[in-house]
Motif scaffolding. Structure first.
Motif, mmCIF file in Angstrom:
data_model
loop_
_atom_site.group_PDB
_atom_site.id
_atom_site.type_symbol
_atom_site.label_atom_id
_atom_site.label_comp_id
_atom_site.label_asym_id
_atom_site.label_seq_id
_atom_site.Cartn_x
_atom_site.Cartn_y
_atom_site.Cartn_z
ATOM 1 N N LYS A 39 32.397 115.252 -33.098
ATOM 2 C CA LYS A 39 31.277 115.830 -33.864
ATOM 3 C C LYS A 39 30.870 114.918 -35.026
ATOM 4 O O LYS A 39 29.684 114.809 -35.354
ATOM 5 C CB LYS A 39 31.648 117.218 -34.394
ATOM 6 N N THR A 67 27.448 121.571 -38.190
ATOM 7 C CA THR A 67 28.613 120.721 -37.913
ATOM 8 C C THR A 67 29.833 121.224 -38.673
ATOM 9 O O THR A 67 30.949 121.277 -38.136
ATOM 10 C CB THR A 67 28.310 119.255 -38.279
ATOM 11 N N LYS A 97 36.399 125.665 -34.531
ATOM 12 C CA LYS A 97 37.340 125.103 -33.559
ATOM 13 C C LYS A 97 38.740 124.990 -34.143
ATOM 14 O O LYS A 97 39.733 125.317 -33.486
ATOM 15 C CB LYS A 97 36.826 123.721 -33.109
ATOM 16 N N THR A 154 30.457 122.718 -27.539
ATOM 17 C CA THR A 154 29.982 123.265 -28.815
ATOM 18 C C THR A 154 29.144 124.514 -28.589
ATOM 19 O O THR A 154 29.295 125.525 -29.294
ATOM 20 C CB THR A 154 29.145 122.207 -29.565
ATOM 21 N N TRP A 212 30.972 124.383 -36.867
ATOM 22 C CA TRP A 212 31.578 124.118 -35.559
ATOM 23 C C TRP A 212 33.030 123.651 -35.709
ATOM 24 O O TRP A 212 33.920 124.120 -35.004
ATOM 25 C CB TRP A 212 30.775 123.056 -34.808
#
Length: 872
Positions: A180, A214, A221, A143, A217
């Motif tokens: 996550k 979160t 991704k 991360t 992230w």
């Protein structure tokens, strides 16, 4: 944002450590001054820019720039270019091969210089292969790499690493997403699942910065999205929601920035100590509690919005990233709602134009235990409906009917109520609930805001009806099964603290609100009066149990006269237990459980016997002696020897103690070799919820202070003390003690306390030293010691009430004052709530008479003088 020219000049010209320190001090002073003048985003970007310049200069100065294969890479929050005043600086030094000894020395010089500048750094030196290997098993590291940024050095090596980070199959989108989400769930669990702690963590709490990160992230991704705005193009966010999230983010940044400035260090928890200063820095004023209340209400509303959007977006992401988990055939619930997996979904958003359908949704949740979540589109629709309301939902007759159905439903106040609270439906229904949303509680024992405390209380009551939980609170579980109208208990719970923050007596004001609610919702007069009575008296049982001697028949008679009937006793007992448990996770213990249970049983018996003669003392003594003797005879003791021991005691001994305590005391005395000498025993197992200490000794006025000194020196907490003289001039002391965390004393600790008291009794002149250990966390509450001297039920005694900050040795100090003034202590009730001590003593003067007016003034002054000196 551009840094000031003077700062750049100072940094460019710096060579020695002190010059760098001067530059850093100038920067922090500038940062502090600019906080009220510029958007916080500019300032956190400015600190990242300042650190960039500093690292680049030191990187060159230490000779590392000469290493062609090395790249200095910012990761984590620093990689995003977001650094609050004292945030950690995380960076990676990427190398092709293991560094030589010369390079290692240069790296050590580089890192040491940063430490000497008092910077909190997190750094690592890794080869490309080592980065990939760590990435393989460490989602946290992966991360942080997602947010990496090249500061200086080999850009080719950095670009190669970036491609591997994004394209590597080691962490696929679905695996990363699941990791996550699990990480977030664990983080929320550590915060007890609520954002509404009175000292919230701005970063980690549900609805905190991590919840926004979160989202970003996962988006980065899976969608390669760099900003929230890009999620609009992917169809996951509306423009309004994107702006709302950005606004929430800016607000959290502001509060975190102010917290760092107030604390003077890296701090994410908004502790009581920092709240007034942070509120002032943020422009909420310098009015103490009022300013803090305004700031905290703003914060809790922001965190609530973030948490709701986080849940909604992660649910959308899950449907896209892990589609195989969502291949469910919809199951119709009625013509408007359907169940999809474990979620409930509205078929047509226009259904909510009929506002009562909001409550029908939660009725379905109550009816179907397998439904644990609300589908994201339905959450979005509810948010929109909430914002378009022109009044309160309780204004609609159909909504009132639907809410009553839900409250009366066996499962209505479980998960259904929790989700109603979480998604703002209760606040949209009840205007008073909106007032307590995020309402601070400025005391030493509440751990949650008023609304969250109330929610936890309701959840505690709901557990009474759960068969799986019945062994935890068997008496409450047994009582609720015979309640004719459990919904009245839930209503009392909803309104018990609803008037907090308005000024005045919240119990009385809440009772008025409860009556008005019941009238609006068609309750009968008698039911309405019961709910109002419970709200007005919701503290009565707790105060009586913890502050008065519940073994005193007069106390029980007085309490029973206020309760009036068993129905009200049942409701009040269940409400009180749930209330205390919801106050603070550490406040409830076996001792409080035992106190409340015994008060309930004593009062129930008094009511059944009739208030005109609630507890016949002779019958009570006869029953206790009979049961205690049965215990002793079963242990092999002769009943005539038992009677001989009991001839020493006055009647009040047998009313003050239970048959279990009486048999335990008697057994010890029967086993003692010489009753003319002091004798002590400590229970190896808890009795009545706490460890018992029993001392039988010739009377000595200073003995009480010596006993509490020994117990205090062992870091045990005295919960209750009973003192009484015998017919033959001896004195009985019985203490109930606990560990500081509320647990009973372990057997090994009990032996140590027993030995300490024995040594004191053998050498009474020996001084016992207690180290003061006052917590500083609550100093801003500014609790002043209070002493009140009152008449007692017995004409030859007085009741002294003392409230003060609980410090190590406080009880010893109080006892020393009593000793100096030659007072006799007949009984003591010791209560610690949070860090507030509330102690009650029954005393007489040296002639065993009540205190004269002059003596009362003298006691009052002496105690205040001692307590004020100890609290400074």
């Amino acid at each position: 944002m551009a840094l000031p020219n003077k700062l750049k000049q100072l940094l460019d010209s710096a060579e020695q450590l002190q010059e760098y320190k001067d530059c850093s001090a100038y920067f922090y002073k500038w940062l502090h001054n600019e906080f009220t003048k510029q958007p916080v985003r500019n300032l956190i970007n400015a600190r990242a820019e300042f650190v960039d310049r500093l690292l680049i200069k030191l990187f060159n100065q230490c000779g590392l720039a000469l290493q062609a294969d090395m790249a200095l890479i910012a990761i984590g929050g620093y990689g995003r270019g977001e650094l609050h005043p004292y945030s950690d600086i995380d960076f990676l030094l990427l190398v092709n091969d293991k560094p030589s000894n010369t390079v290692i020395q240069q790296l050590e010089q580089f890192v040491t210089f940063l430490w000497d500048l008092n910077l909190d750094i997190g750094h690592s030196v890794r080869t490309h292969q080592e980065v990939l290997e760590q990435k393989q098993h460490d989602v946290h590291f992966t991360t942080s790499l997602l947010e990496s940024r090249l500061i200086c050095g080999n850009h080719i090596a950095y670009e190669r690493l970036k491609r591997h980070i994004q394209d590597s199959p080691l962490w696929r989108s679905d695996d990363f997403f699941i990791a996550k989400v699990n990480e977030q769930n664990l983080r929320h669990k550590k915060c007890h699942g609520t954002a509404y702690n009175l000292e919230p963590n701005i970063k980690e709490n549900p609805g905190g910065l991590r919840d926004i990160q979160t989202i970003l992230w996962v988006a980065k991704k899976h969608f390669q999205a760099e900003t929230l705005e890009e999620l609009i193009d992917h169809g996951y966010l509306t423009h309004e929601e994107s702006q709302e999230l950005l606004e929430c983010l800016e607000n959290l940044w502001n509060i975190r920035f102010a917290l760092h400035l107030a604390a003077g260090r890296s701090e994410n928890r908004l502790l009581f100590d920092h709240q007034p200063h942070a509120a002032e820095l943020l422009g909420f004023g310098a009015e103490g509690k009022a300013s803090v209340e305004r700031m905290m209400k703003r914060l809790f509303r922001i965190m609530s919005r973030i948490r709701e959007m986080n849940e909604m977006l992660l649910a959308y992401f899950e449907e896209s990233i892990v589609p195989e988990e969502h291949q469910h055939v919809p199951v119709p619930l009625d013509r408007n709602f359907e169940k999809v997996g474990n979620k409930i979904r509205v078929k047509d958003p226009s259904v909510f134009f009929r506002r009562e359908q909001l409550f029908v949704l939660f009725e379905h949740i109550a009816e179907n235990p397998s439904i644990t979540q609300i589908e994201p589109n339905t959450i979005r629709t509810m948010r929109q409906v909430r914002r378009r309301l022109l009044g309160d939902l309780q204004d609609y007759a159909a909504c009132r009917d639907a809410l009553l159905r839900l409250i009366k439903h066996p499962n209505g106040m479980g998960r259904a109520f929790t989700l109603m609270h979480k998604h703002g439906i209760i606040a949209a229904y009840l205007p008073q609930w909106r007032n307590i949303f995020g309402q601070m509680q400025f005391d030493l024992f509440h751990a949650y805001t008023v609304d969250e405390h109330t929610h936890k209380l309701i959840n505690n009551i709901y557990q009474y009806f759960d068969r799986a939980q019945q062994t935890l609170f068997p008496l409450c579980s047994e009582i609720v099964t015979r309640m004719d109208k459990p919904e009245l208990l839930y209503l009392a719970a909803i309104f018990h603290d609803i008037a907090k923050g308005r000024g005045g007596d919240h119990s009385e004001l809440g009772a008025v609100d409860a009556l008005a609610f019941c009238k609006m919702h068609g309750f009968t007069s008698s039911d309405s009066k019961l709910v109002a009575w419970l709200v007005e008296n919701h503290l009565l049982m707790s105060v009586t149990a913890q502050r008065k001697d519940i073994n005193d028949p007069d106390v029980i008679a007085e309490f029973a006269s206020k309760i009036k009937n068993e129905r009200q006793l049942d409701y009040l007992y269940c409400l009180t237990v749930a209330d205390i448990r919801a106050t603070n996770d550490n406040l409830w213990n076996d001792w409080k459980n035992t106190l409340l249970r015994e008060l309930y049983l004593h009062t129930q018996r008094a009511l059944r016997l009739g208030l005109e003669n609630p507890m016949d003392m002779r019958d009570q003594i006869r029953d206790k002696k009979q049961q205690a003797k049965q215990r002793l005879v079963l242990k092999g003791f002769r009943d005539d020897l038992v009677d001989l021991i009991w001839t020493r005691f006055k009647a009040n001994y047998f009313t003050a103690f239970s048959e279990e305590q009486i048999s335990w005391h008697t057994r010890h005395l029967l086993e003692s070799k010489d009753l003319s000498q002091p004798s002590v025993t400590v229970s190896s197992k808890p009795l009545h919820g706490g460890t018992q200490v029993f001392v039988y000794s010739p009377y000595e006025s200073s003995l009480f202070v010596k006993l509490v000194s020994v117990i205090g020196s062992k870091k045990a907490q005295i919960q209750h003390a009973q003192v009484m003289t015998t017919k033959d001039g001896y004195v009985v002391y019985n203490f109930v003690i606990l560990e500081t965390n509320g647990d009973a004393i372990s057997s090994s600790r009990a032996q140590s306390i027993h030995k300490g008291i024995e040594q004191m009794l053998a050498d009474p002149k020996k001084k016992v030293r207690i180290k003061k250990n006052r917590s500083q966390r609550f100093k801003d509450f500014n609790i002043k010691p209070q002493v009140i001297v009152r008449p007692h039920a017995r004409e030859d005694r007085n009741l002294i009430e003392i409230q003060a900050i609980d410090i190590q040795g406080l009880l010893t100090k109080i006892a020393e004052v009593f000793e100096d003034l030659e007072l006799h202590i007949h009984a003591a009730r010791i209560t610690t709530v949070g860090e507030r001590a509330e102690d009650f003593f029954v005393v007489s003067n040296k002639a065993y008479l009540s205190l004269s007016d002059e003596e009362q003034v003298k006691v009052h002054r002496a105690l205040l003088k001692k307590l004020n000196a100890e609290s400074e």
